[in-house]
Design an enzyme around this catalytic site. Sequence first.
Site, short mmCIF file in Angstrom:
data_model
loop_
_atom_site.label_atom_id
_atom_site.label_comp_id
_atom_site.label_asym_id
_atom_site.label_seq_id
_atom_site.Cartn_x
_atom_site.Cartn_y
_atom_site.Cartn_z
N HIS A 211 0.87 -1.19 0.00
CA HIS A 211 0.00 0.00 0.00
C HIS A 211 0.90 1.23 0.00
O HIS A 211 1.70 1.43 0.90
CB HIS A 211 -0.92 0.01 1.23
CG HIS A 211 -1.88 1.16 1.22
ND1 HIS A 211 -3.14 1.07 0.65
CD2 HIS A 211 -1.77 2.44 1.68
CE1 HIS A 211 -3.76 2.23 0.78
NE2 HIS A 211 -2.95 3.08 1.39
N CYS A 212 0.76 2.04 -1.04
CA CYS A 212 1.63 3.20 -1.21
C CYS A 212 0.92 4.46 -0.73
O CYS A 212 -0.12 4.83 -1.30
CB CYS A 212 2.04 3.35 -2.68
SG CYS A 212 3.11 4.77 -2.99
N PRO A 213 1.45 5.15 0.27
CA PRO A 213 0.78 6.37 0.73
C PRO A 213 0.87 7.51 -0.28
O PRO A 213 0.05 8.42 -0.26
CB PRO A 213 1.53 6.72 2.02
CG PRO A 213 2.87 6.08 1.87
CD PRO A 213 2.64 4.83 1.08
#
Length: 477
Positions: A211-213
Amino acid sequence: MKVSKLSSNPTASMPDPSPPLHTGRDSVSQRSPIAADCQAPEAVRGGAEARRFPFPSLPSISLSGRRGHGRRAGGGGGGGGSGRAAVAAMGGPGGLRQARRLCHWGPLVALAVVAVCSATAMADAALWYWPLDTAGGSVNFVVLLNWTVMILYNYFSAMFVGPGYVPLGWTPENSQDCMYLQYCKVCQSYKAPRSHHCRKCNRCVMKMDHHCPWINNCCGYQNHASFTLFLFLAPLGCIHASFIFIMTMYTQLYNRISFGWSSVKIDMSAAKRDPRTIIPFGLSAFAASLFALGLALGTTIAVGMLFIIQMKVILTNKTSIESWIEEKAKDRIQYYQTGETFIFPYDTGSKWKNFKQVFTWSGIPEGDGLDWPVRDGCHQYSLTIEQLKQKADKRVRSVRYRAIEDYSGVCCPVTKGVKTFFTTPCTEEPRIALSKGDLILATRGLKHWMYGEKILDSAADALDVLNLHPHHAALQH
């Protein structure tokens, strides 16, 4: 946070690695630090509370044939290859949810960096370094503009197209195959091979990498190519912009520096020559160019390293999560001396073939995100069976605690001590709010924090039935 240890013998009963019994969404265990497993790397390690044990044998399955797509129940929301157009649509409530992805610190910072570097580079190139009235200046400006367009296109594609999700209620066509899969109590479906549940997206993501912020979304099956192209183009655009910043400051300062016997003077008011300059290169322009240069160089280094990491996993047809699963498999086999040989099933053995599974001319990755080609000697459930074994080992090594103080679940608890406050894990994962008497199943821990899950009443009753509650101990943690 103070808790009392309940289980001093976590190996009293070996949980079955088959999918856990689910009793409905209300009984889902909430996860996050102080008693939360944040999907952090965790290798199999020995200790006082770990013992050797034979893993339960799983029935053999045929190596021939390929698993079907499975039964789809409920709305998929991007599941399958056709989800790309549906997720990309910005109209209606779904489009509003996608637009809200921009309201996050990650996209705001990323877009601000792109805007500052691009706007400053275009202004420097057009006004002071390479004017547009020359052929070279025009080509330079068009190339710079092209970098910005391609970077933003792939960035928004990765954000709004999304990774693709396992359809809600999904089960394999052959009901007997469910024993090789983990069950997600949140999505009320089985986790397809290579899929993982993301707590931020609250869905099971197909071929989840992380999950890439920065895009406020997961990187997975559908947007892996767009995300990697963004990581490739951003450093190239920043290198071009950095060259413009350096040359602009050099050429402008060169005309303003006066060398004396004892001092060096810089006149930023106006150039001594070069009458073509429309706007004087003043102190504010110099400061803006220097600031943009720092952003561009930092972005080049940071994003370039991420691109190298992504290419390594793509060329082996893995994800970041699967790379860690493979490492844990080697540690588990070595520690327990099981004599197994784990072979990653999705690596075709050819870097070019692995590359083509992610990058295609159409922009749509191969397959449907649920069914994957495997190498000889492996089958569709080689990886999921290994995950079940690691999950069983993790449960065996877990320890039960009871909270003896209330905890609100704030990110940085000031009232729990200075050391606890300054040793807060650097993660966006939510902390679990605890009340006095709540049960915690801790899988690992730091000096001042625990990782695991909160045990609800129904789950605690089930654990007592399974003999996972041997006796009480008065150990304070």
